[in-house]
Design an enzyme around this catalytic site. Structure first.
Site, PDB file in Angstrom:
ATOM      1  N   LYS A 168       0.995  -1.185  -0.063  1.00  0.00           N
ATOM      2  CA  LYS A 168       0.011   0.045   0.122  1.00  0.00           C
ATOM      3  C   LYS A 168       0.958   1.480   0.045  1.00  0.00           C
ATOM      4  CE  LYS A 168      -1.728   2.825   2.959  1.00  0.00           C
ATOM      5  NZ  LYS A 168      -1.527   4.158   2.319  1.00  0.00           N
ATOM      6  N   GLY A 199      -4.992   3.057  -1.513  1.00  0.00           N
ATOM      7  CA  GLY A 199      -5.883   3.551  -0.527  1.00  0.00           C
ATOM      8  C   GLY A 199      -5.207   4.346   0.878  1.00  0.00           C
ATOM      9  N   VAL A 204      -7.258   0.892   4.119  1.00  0.00           N
ATOM     10  CA  VAL A 204      -6.516  -0.289   3.185  1.00  0.00           C
ATOM     11  C   VAL A 204      -5.313  -0.826   4.407  1.00  0.00           C
ATOM     12  CG1 VAL A 204      -4.870  -0.614   1.515  1.00  0.00           C
ATOM     13  CG2 VAL A 204      -6.958   0.378   1.016  1.00  0.00           C
ATOM     14  N   GLY A 205      -4.772   0.348   5.098  1.00  0.00           N
ATOM     15  CA  GLY A 205      -3.552  -0.070   5.894  1.00  0.00           C
ATOM     16  C   GLY A 205      -3.932  -0.712   7.234  1.00  0.00           C
ATOM     17  N   GLU A 243       9.900   1.744  10.585  1.00  0.00           N
ATOM     18  CA  GLU A 243      10.730   3.008  10.477  1.00  0.00           C
ATOM     19  C   GLU A 243       9.836   4.192  10.578  1.00  0.00           C
ATOM     20  OE1 GLU A 243      12.247   6.262   9.591  1.00  0.00           O
ATOM     21  OE2 GLU A 243      12.202   5.598   7.582  1.00  0.00           O
ATOM     22  N   CYS A 277      12.765  11.874   7.579  1.00  0.00           N
ATOM     23  CA  CYS A 277      12.737  11.446   8.964  1.00  0.00           C
ATOM     24  C   CYS A 277      13.956  11.689   9.671  1.00  0.00           C
ATOM     25  CB  CYS A 277      12.034   9.934   9.200  1.00  0.00           C
ATOM     26  SG  CYS A 277      13.142   8.852   7.906  1.00  0.00           S
ATOM     27  N   GLU A 376       8.410  16.280  15.775  1.00  0.00           N
ATOM     28  CA  GLU A 376       8.958  16.384  14.384  1.00  0.00           C
ATOM     29  C   GLU A 376       8.131  17.007  13.484  1.00  0.00           C
ATOM     30  OE1 GLU A 376      10.433  12.636  11.464  1.00  0.00           O
ATOM     31  OE2 GLU A 376       8.452  12.498  12.256  1.00  0.00           O
TER      32      GLU A 376
END
Length: 470
Positions: A168, A199, A204-205, A243, A277, A376
């Protein structure tokens, strides 16, 4: 993109709801992406499950050949990836060509090299043999900020290990993902080994990370989303490799060459519009040199050429979306409200554009308790933080919930190394040392778990079996 890739063929998804895609440099729509359902995930996972018994038994030689075909196909379509990444996320075309798209070839080559040298069986003592075996069906969930980097560093090692998978990609950057699926199809990846469903994360995730026939989830994204993925995967006792976020410290020790190091620090923070990141977003400097560094950093930030990402001279493009742009601007305002010194940039709308641009922003006099020192931001915002001495610098550097990367600069490489050994981060860069695709990529604490890259990436997709002999 109104098609998914399932079981070796393109599947019509035109009946699905769609999300409009906006060019981040202009705020103009350029297409739509179909938004998958849990039913689409079921079909993709079932295809991957059917393909696993045969693919898991392929030889290393066969998988090396397949990765070689993928690499050649990727190289044939290289400029298409460059154009897609520039359009969908606003990366300057020069960066797209030299860094963003280049990550695909880098990870494919690194995986081929690692697979060539990786032992899938080895003796342990005189009566035990250890085997590395593919873990099974893998759910791969990737972000928008380095779209091909994160797809390639998951798909390539999963294939190398003998796993099958469902991908995905981010719904914000589907163009490059669609091209990658085309590359795999062209290279002859067997039906069902690789599947892709577009998605969002909540639909979807979630369906992927909680699916009973998925054996492992590999996720890259925010720490908040990573927690949700882990919770969804927990009932199935799936392996979860993540991650996540970062708030990386960049320590300039008192003997560093500040004239060279400060502009480099600014450029490193602003690279990819700050949407990395592992970006060195906290610049730690001796308190006695803080004001000098602040002036140097502000000048460096103001010199960065911002503009149309299609132009080769552009150094920094927009942020990925209007929503993300508003978030970054809000955090800049928080920095000002909490008393940090704004030396360059700010939250004001950039120039006369409808795109999602934020000027390179530099704050000084940032203290560890401030929001911009802890959160962040994921935008072009540098926080300059004074420290008293080396011990104080190490304490400040380690004083967040993250631990992805850290950076140390000193005229004495041995001194920098000694400081680096005390930093709680998965990767420490000494005197500007760069990453390569063989380096294990990952972090401590809330920056995630597991490692990607080279042999470490392949090993992440394997289980260890011990056979004990009498």
């Amino acid at each position: 993109m109104r098609v998914f890739y399932i079981d070796g063929r393109w599947v019509d998804a035109s009946a699905r709801p769609t999300r409009t895609l906006f060019n981040p440099a202009s705020d103009l729509p350029y297409g739509e992406v179909a938004m998958g359902t849990s039913g689409d995930v079921d079909l993709a996972v079932a295809a991957a499950r059917r393909a696993f018994p045969a693919f898991s038994k392929t030889s290393v030689t066969e998988r090396l050949a397949l990765l070689g075909y993928i690499l050649k196909a990727y190289e044939r379509h290289y400029e298409r990836f460059v154009a897609a990444i520039t359009e969908e996320m606003g990366a300057p075309v020069t960066m797209s060509r030299n860094a963003q798209a280049a990550c695909g070839t880098d990870h494919l080559r690194a995986t081929i090299a690692a697979l060539t040298n990786l032992a899938f069986s080895e003796p342990l003592g005189e009566k035990t043999i250890l085997y590395r075996e593919p873990i099974g069906v893998c759910a791969l969930i990737t972000p928008w900020n380095w779209p091909i980097n994160q797809i390639a560093c998951k798909v390539a090692p999963a294939l190398a290990a003998g796993c099958t998978m469902v991908l995905k990609p981010s719904e914000l950057t589907p163009l490059s993902a669609q091209l990658f699926a085309e590359v795999l199809h062209e290279a002859g990846v067997p039906a069902g080994v690789f599947n892709m469903v577009h998605g969002d994360g909540p639909t979807v995730g979630t369906a992927m990370s909680s699916h009973p026939d998925v054996d492992m989830v590999s996720f890259t994204g925010s720490t908040v989303a990573g927690v949700k993925v882990a919770i969804n995967a927990a009932p199935g006792i799936k392996r979860v490799a993540q991650e996540l976020g970062g708030k990386s410290a960049n320590i300039l020790l008192d003997d560093a060459d500040f004239a060279a190091a400060v502009p480099q620090a600014v450029l490193a923070c602003m690279d990819n519009s700050g949407q990395s990141c592992n970006a060195p977003t906290r610049l730690l400097v001796p308190a006695a040199r803080h004001d000098e560094v602040l002036d140097m950093a502000a000048a460096a930030a103001r010199s960065i050429l911002i503009g149309d990402p299609r132009e080769p001279e552009t150094e920094m493009g927009p942020l990925v979306s209007k929503l993300h742009c508003e978030k970054v601007r809000g955090l800049i305002e928080t920095g000002r409200a909490e008393g940090a010194t704004l030396a360059a940039g700010g939250s004001e709308r950039f120039a006369n554009t409808d795109g999602y641009f934020v000027s390179p922003t530099v704050f000084g006099n940032v203290t560890p308790g401030m929001t911009i020192a802890q959160e962040e931001i994921f935008g072009p915002v540098l926080a300059i933080m004074p420290y008293r001495d080396e011990e104080d610098a190490i304490a400040i550097a380690n004083g967040t919930r993250y631990g992805l990367s850290a950076y140390v600069t000193s005229a004495d490489a041995g001194r920098a190394f000694a400081v680096g050994r005390r930093l709680q981060a998965g990767m420490v860069h000494i005197n500007g040392a760069m990453l390569d695709a063989q380096t294990p990529f990952g972090g401590y604490r809330q920056s995630g778990n597991g490692r990607e890259g080279g042999r470490f990436g392949i090993e992440e997709f394997t289980e260890i079996k011990a056979i004990l002999l009498p």
